[in-house]
Scaffold this active site. Structure first.
Site, PDB file in Angstrom:
ATOM      1  N   LYS A   1      32.807  31.093  40.573  1.00  0.00           N
ATOM      2  CA  LYS A   1      31.813  30.773  39.542  1.00  0.00           C
ATOM      3  C   LYS A   1      30.440  30.415  40.122  1.00  0.00           C
ATOM      4  O   LYS A   1      29.418  30.652  39.494  1.00  0.00           O
ATOM      5  CB  LYS A   1      32.324  29.627  38.672  1.00  0.00           C
ATOM      6  CG  LYS A   1      33.626  29.930  37.934  1.00  0.00           C
ATOM      7  CD  LYS A   1      33.398  30.814  36.739  1.00  0.00           C
ATOM      8  CE  LYS A   1      34.687  31.097  35.971  1.00  0.00           C
ATOM      9  NZ  LYS A   1      34.502  32.129  34.928  1.00  0.00           N
TER      10      LYS A   1
ATOM     11  N   GLU B   1      29.228  26.160  28.987  1.00  0.00           N
ATOM     12  CA  GLU B   1      30.566  25.936  28.437  1.00  0.00           C
ATOM     13  C   GLU B   1      31.540  26.052  29.597  1.00  0.00           C
ATOM     14  O   GLU B   1      31.226  26.660  30.615  1.00  0.00           O
ATOM     15  CB  GLU B   1      30.910  26.987  27.385  1.00  0.00           C
ATOM     16  CG  GLU B   1      31.414  28.319  27.967  1.00  0.00           C
ATOM     17  CD  GLU B   1      30.411  29.048  28.852  1.00  0.00           C
ATOM     18  OE1 GLU B   1      29.196  28.897  28.615  1.00  0.00           O
ATOM     19  OE2 GLU B   1      30.829  29.775  29.785  1.00  0.00           O
TER      20      GLU B   1
ATOM     21  N   SER C   1      40.390  34.043  43.082  1.00  0.00           N
ATOM     22  CA  SER C   1      39.133  33.591  42.476  1.00  0.00           C
ATOM     23  C   SER C   1      38.901  32.094  42.615  1.00  0.00           C
ATOM     24  O   SER C   1      37.764  31.645  42.566  1.00  0.00           O
ATOM     25  CB  SER C   1      39.085  34.008  41.007  1.00  0.00           C
ATOM     26  OG  SER C   1      40.222  33.525  40.318  1.00  0.00           O
TER      27      SER C   1
END
Ligand SMILES: Cc1ncc(COP(=O)(O)O)c(C=O)c1O
Length: 672
Positions: A94, A116, A389
């Protein structure tokens, strides 16, 4: 076809028919401003230089591409490489996108960032870059996600972000995005909305993808260096779709490279039980093209267009729509989409932890679960890149099934129910349906008794069931296969309850390996004390399984301490001397025994032997954490006229006992 795909989206933000910009009029101007600012930044070498420097020195790029030798050997299929996005600052991919967007926001003169988050990883990465750039930061998060990803909520707050809980709808990611969009409409002049995946209105799906493309660009270089050729398959999980598109994009023109996106199969195929939008080939229906939160894409919805609720154990995958570029890749069959269930993902996480010393995020574990399922059908000379990830610290409580169950019980003020049945009575197939019924009726843990010819600790009911199971051909090996099959259907914690000899004959190493692979959570050996356990504890625990030992009323304080020390997961306290079997009352000295055990152990305590009645469970609610019910259930099976009748009787019995456990806890003694 593939060349065309790589040039998407068109000027209107369309990936074929998907994408676009479906927003209230108030948001058109800020989206156009963002689109222009992004186009300018993309063409500006100084922007790219500054971003590269941050990616390198703040985030930790490039991430390694690691050959997973033990996983490769274990699966016996293709050569598996792991792209280690979990090693980035804040623990997931991210941060790539957050750095890009935060730099852009700075260029646009915005001082306030909103975001969010589902799993909390995007929220943590946003909070980190906002702190790094000295910007105000507000993160919206569904209250269910705040609960299950508590660690990340604390991390965001520590870095100065305000975390706003969203209590609407399903209290997950979708609802957090709605709230963030409302905030943005209200504060557009000062605020940048740092959207966390390849979702939303144009230019977000394109911009977020571009900030993540670096994953695939690095991986492409790294695999060429390591193997001298391109991989055969790329595997990544798909929530909104950012880490997967980040890996896939650099390979889109390489026709020989196949791509597999893995969605959340949750706990079933019905609408509401999963978050699989593109895995139709696996029987997940309910997704059709539609509009949600700014974009036209595949959306899980009802017949009249209301957005469906979703379920996944993994907050980062628990979302009803998918990035529009994935909708196009699926339609063009350029990428394939499948799904892994909650239980398969948890198991895959444990497998990676055990074999490679890496605890993955549950999101990423979905991709690994799909790879584990596919590997046996692949050739040994094929090469796979699996995108890891994120890391799994945030998911520790969920991955450890016993701990999760007991903590949830504690929060709800409820007594746990451990259900024991003999595996293979009347057949292993029937046992599978019984366990599913016990799970559905509310049993918190299921103990599967491995039948044994000489069950000295057991009373007549369990002896008879053991004999029936042996006559029907049940073996330890068959019970382990049953556990593997159950794990594909249920996430209920499973304890293997056996006498030592069958385990010894299989060999400790082989038994523990097979039990862990099958997805068992713990092992209890009735006739094994810590003194005799030898290497048993080390070997079983090394496979990630808990070792549960028995404490008895006759155990001295010194022995109780030793038993507690050898146990993990929970402690099983035998309520009385004598063999198993349903009895009318609880022994009077039980409270004293439990107090003695509590003095030497902080593990949850399950009490068994002789428990069968709601009244007993209710009284135990004031003392212990769970009640074990065995003989009473085994007798239901014995007395039923058919497998169906037995299943119903088991369900009914568990519901009554669970109900008693809820009532009992309200009288729990303070400090008990
Ligand atoms: C570690 C991790 N992987 C994957 C995802 C799924 O998002 P995406 O599909 O956008 O990569 C998330 C989302 O929170 C995540 O935290």
């Amino acid at each position: 076809m593939t060349t065309a795909v790589k040039t998407w989206p068109d000027v209107h933000g369309r990936f074929g028919p998907y994408g676009g910009r479906y927003v209230p009029e108030t948001l058109v101007a800020p989206l156009e401003e963002l689109e222009q600012a992004y186009a300018a930044a993309r063409g500006d070498a100084s922007f790219q230089r500054e971003l590269d420097e941050l990616l390198r020195n703040f985030a930790g790029r490039p991430t390694p591409l690691q050959f997973a030798s033990r996983l490769t050997e274990h699966l016996g299929g293709p050569r598996i490489y792991i792209k280690r996005e979990d090693l980035l600052h804040t623990g997931a991919h991210k941060i790539n996108n957050c750095l890009g967007q935060a730099l852009l926001a700075k260029r646009m003169g915005k001082r306030r960032i909103i975001a969010e988050t589902g799993a909390g990883q995007h929220g943590v990465a946003t909070a980190a870059v906002a702190a790094r750039f000295g910007m105000e930061c507000v993160v919206y998060m569904g209250t269910e996600d705040m609960e299950r990803q508590r660690l990340n909520v604390s991390r965001m707050k520590l870095m100065g972000a305000e975390v706003v809980g969203v209590n609407a709808g399903s209290r997950t990611l979708k609802d957090a995005i709605n709230e963030a969009m409302r905030d943005w409409v209200t504060n557009v002049r000062t605020t940048h909305y740092l959207l966390g995946s390849v979702l939303g209105a144009h230019p977000y799906p394109q911009m977020v993808r571009d900030f993540h493309k670096v994953i695939g660009e690095e991986a492409r270089r790294q695999i060429l260096q390591a193997e001298g050729r391109l991989p055969d398959l790329l595997v990544a999980c798909v929530g909104g779709g950012s880490n997967s598109i980040g890996l896939f994009h650099a390979f889109l023109d390489d026709a020989s490279v196949k791509m597999l996106g893995v969605e959340a199969g949750g706990r079933g195929h019905q609408l509401g039980e999963h978050a699989a939008r593109l895995a139709e080939a696996m029987g997940f229906t309910g997704a059709r093209p539609g509009v949600l939160q700014g974009t036209y894409t595949y959306v899980l919805q009802t017949a009249d267009g209301q957005i469906a609720t979703t379920h996944s154990v993994s907050a980062g995958l628990d979302y009803p729509a998918v990035g529009p570029e994935h909708a196009l890749l699926a339609e063009q069959h350029r990428a394939e989409y499948s799904a892994a269930s909650d239980a398969e993902a948890i198991d895959a996480a444990r497998t990676l932890a055990r074999l490679e010393g890496i605890i993955p995020a549950l999101e990423s574990a979905h991709a690994l679960a799909a790879l584990i399922a596919r590997a046996p059908r692949m050739r040994r000379n094929e090469i796979v890149i699996f995108n890891l990830s994120g890391r799994g610290d945030k998911d520790m409580e969920i991955i450890a099934r016993f701990q999760r169950r007991f903590e949830a019980l504690g929060r709800r003020g409820e007594m746990g129910l451990v259900a024991f049945i003999t595996a293979g009575d009347p057949s292993l197939q029937a046992t599978e349906s019984f366990v599913l019924a016990l799970d559905e009726a509310g049993a918190d843990i299921v103990e599967l008794g491995v039948p044994f010819s000489d069950p000295v600790a057991d009373g007549p009911a369990i002896q008879r069931s053991s004999e029936r199971a042996l006559r029907a051909g049940a073996t330890l090996s068959g019970v382990l296969d049953l556990v593997a099959s159950l794990r594909r259907k249920s996430d209920v914690p499973l304890v293997l309850f056996s006498y030592y000899n069958p385990v010894l004959q299989m060999g400790l190493e082989r038994f523990a390996g097979r039990a862990a692979d099958a997805g068992a959570d713990g092992v209890l050996i009735t006739d094994l004390t810590p003194e005799e356990a030898g290497d048993y504890r080390r070997i079983v625990q090394a496979h990630g399984l808990d070792t549960i030992f028995l404490a008895a009323p006759t155990s001295t304080d010194q022995r109780l301490a030793r038993i507690a020390e050898a146990s993990s997961g929970f402690l099983y306290v035998i309520s009385r001397t004598g063999v198993t079997g349903a009895r009318e009352s609880l022994p009077e000295d039980l409270p004293a025994l439990i107090r003695r055990v509590r003095r030497v152990s902080r593990l949850p305590i399950a009490v068994g032997f002789g428990i069968s009645l709601p009244g007993q469970v209710s009284i135990l609610g004031g003392l212990a954490d769970a009640a074990v019910v065995g003989s009473a259930l085994v007798q239901e099976i014995e007395q039923a006229s058919s497998v169906n009748a037995a299943r119903e009787a088991l369900g009914a019995r568990v519901r009554v006992l669970k109900h008693a456990g809820k009532a009992g806890m309200s009288r729990r003694e303070p400090g008990a």
